[in-house]
Design a protein around this motif. Structure first.
Motif, PDB file in Angstrom:
ATOM      1  N   SER A 115       2.002   6.506  -7.047  1.00  0.00           N
ATOM      2  CA  SER A 115       0.940   7.378  -7.530  1.00  0.00           C
ATOM      3  C   SER A 115       1.330   8.843  -7.384  1.00  0.00           C
ATOM      4  O   SER A 115       1.139   9.652  -8.299  1.00  0.00           O
ATOM      5  CB  SER A 115      -0.363   7.094  -6.781  1.00  0.00           C
ATOM      6  N   ASN A 116       1.892   9.202  -6.243  1.00  0.00           N
ATOM      7  CA  ASN A 116       2.301  10.586  -6.011  1.00  0.00           C
ATOM      8  C   ASN A 116       3.503  10.982  -6.862  1.00  0.00           C
ATOM      9  O   ASN A 116       3.596  12.118  -7.330  1.00  0.00           O
ATOM     10  CB  ASN A 116       2.569  10.834  -4.528  1.00  0.00           C
TER      11      ASN A 116
ATOM     12  N   ALA B 106       0.836  -1.209   0.000  1.00  0.00           N
ATOM     13  CA  ALA B 106       0.000   0.000   0.000  1.00  0.00           C
ATOM     14  C   ALA B 106       0.865   1.251   0.000  1.00  0.00           C
ATOM     15  O   ALA B 106       0.599   2.205  -0.750  1.00  0.00           O
ATOM     16  CB  ALA B 106      -0.934  -0.010   1.208  1.00  0.00           C
ATOM     17  N   ARG B 107       1.920   1.273   0.832  1.00  0.00           N
ATOM     18  CA  ARG B 107       2.816   2.434   0.874  1.00  0.00           C
ATOM     19  C   ARG B 107       3.489   2.648  -0.483  1.00  0.00           C
ATOM     20  O   ARG B 107       3.603   3.783  -0.956  1.00  0.00           O
ATOM     21  CB  ARG B 107       3.868   2.261   1.968  1.00  0.00           C
ATOM     22  N   THR B 108       3.928   1.590  -1.108  1.00  0.00           N
ATOM     23  CA  THR B 108       4.599   1.686  -2.412  1.00  0.00           C
ATOM     24  C   THR B 108       3.629   2.176  -3.479  1.00  0.00           C
ATOM     25  O   THR B 108       3.989   3.009  -4.316  1.00  0.00           O
ATOM     26  CB  THR B 108       5.195   0.324  -2.814  1.00  0.00           C
TER      27      THR B 108
ATOM     28  N   GLU C  34       1.713  -0.938  -7.079  1.00  0.00           N
ATOM     29  CA  GLU C  34       2.953  -1.195  -6.348  1.00  0.00           C
ATOM     30  C   GLU C  34       3.984  -1.935  -7.189  1.00  0.00           C
ATOM     31  O   GLU C  34       5.122  -2.077  -6.783  1.00  0.00           O
ATOM     32  CB  GLU C  34       2.641  -2.032  -5.106  1.00  0.00           C
ATOM     33  N   SER C  35       3.597  -2.385  -8.370  1.00  0.00           N
ATOM     34  CA  SER C  35       4.468  -3.299  -9.103  1.00  0.00           C
ATOM     35  C   SER C  35       5.467  -2.623 -10.043  1.00  0.00           C
ATOM     36  O   SER C  35       6.289  -3.305 -10.632  1.00  0.00           O
ATOM     37  CB  SER C  35       3.620  -4.308  -9.876  1.00  0.00           C
TER      38      SER C  35
ATOM     39  N   ASP D 149      12.366   3.285 -12.373  1.00  0.00           N
ATOM     40  CA  ASP D 149      12.851   3.328 -13.756  1.00  0.00           C
ATOM     41  C   ASP D 149      11.702   3.160 -14.751  1.00  0.00           C
ATOM     42  O   ASP D 149      11.658   3.838 -15.779  1.00  0.00           O
ATOM     43  CB  ASP D 149      13.903   2.235 -13.994  1.00  0.00           C
ATOM     44  N   GLU D 150      10.777   2.256 -14.449  1.00  0.00           N
ATOM     45  CA  GLU D 150       9.636   2.054 -15.339  1.00  0.00           C
ATOM     46  C   GLU D 150       8.731   3.286 -15.362  1.00  0.00           C
ATOM     47  O   GLU D 150       8.242   3.690 -16.423  1.00  0.00           O
ATOM     48  CB  GLU D 150       8.840   0.824 -14.906  1.00  0.00           C
TER      49      GLU D 150
END
Length: 172
Positions: A35-36, A28-30, A110-111, A115-116
């Protein structure tokens, strides 16, 4: 037999159980961090905006808009979508009705790695730059993809619709 969404629910439940409490919190944190990060960088691209989230910290996806890009260049969100195919990237447009003009909704979850996300942001920036310098290049995309530009103007006229092959033959 049709089982509905039960297999999806079972997979989601198995994924949650495999993560455990701490793993789920980290995911969730990731996702919020991604997103931010995307939000801050998309707003730096010419023509992009987020009309319902000015300067706010995001916990979930953002509905972005190419309204300014469209007004200044004539390039629409569908044009950007087809151009993204040339880079081998998926581009999420938004479902109708369009509450936000020229919308696109990105869900980095989160995935994705930094870099992506940077590669995705760079592609959007390049397309924006192309829209301002040579808009026809973006409007005529794709060039390196099997996705094609489809003329949907016939969908506005029910007299031109043909639901089945027989209906099509009757209209000819």
């Amino acid at each position: 037999s049709f089982y509905g969404v039960i297999p999806v629910v079972v997979r989601a439940y198995a994924w949650i159980r495999s993560l455990g409490e701490e793993g789920l919190k980290e995911v969730a944190r990731t996702a919020v961090l991604n997103s931010n990060y995307l939000f801050r960088n998309i707003l730096k691209i010419s023509g992009a905006g987020a009309p319902y989230a000015p300067g706010k910290h995001r916990f979930e996806q953002v509905r972005y808009s190419w309204e300014k890009l469209t007004e200044e260049t004539g390039v629409t969100t569908e044009d950007v979508q087809r151009r993204m195919c040339d880079f081998g990237m998926h581009y999420w447009t938004s479902h109708h009705p369009w509450i936000v003009p020229e919308p696109f909704t990105l869900e980095p979850t989160e995935s994705y790695s930094k870099d992506e996300l940077d590669e995705y942001i760079a592609a959007l920036k390049l397309i924006s730059d192309e829209a301002y310098s040579e808009p026809e290049k973006v409007k005529n995309a794709p060039y390196n993809s099997c996705v094609h530009k489809i003329d949907t103007s016939t969908l506005d006229d029910p007299n031109k619709w043909a639901i089945t092959w027989r209906a099509y033959l009757k209209k000819k």
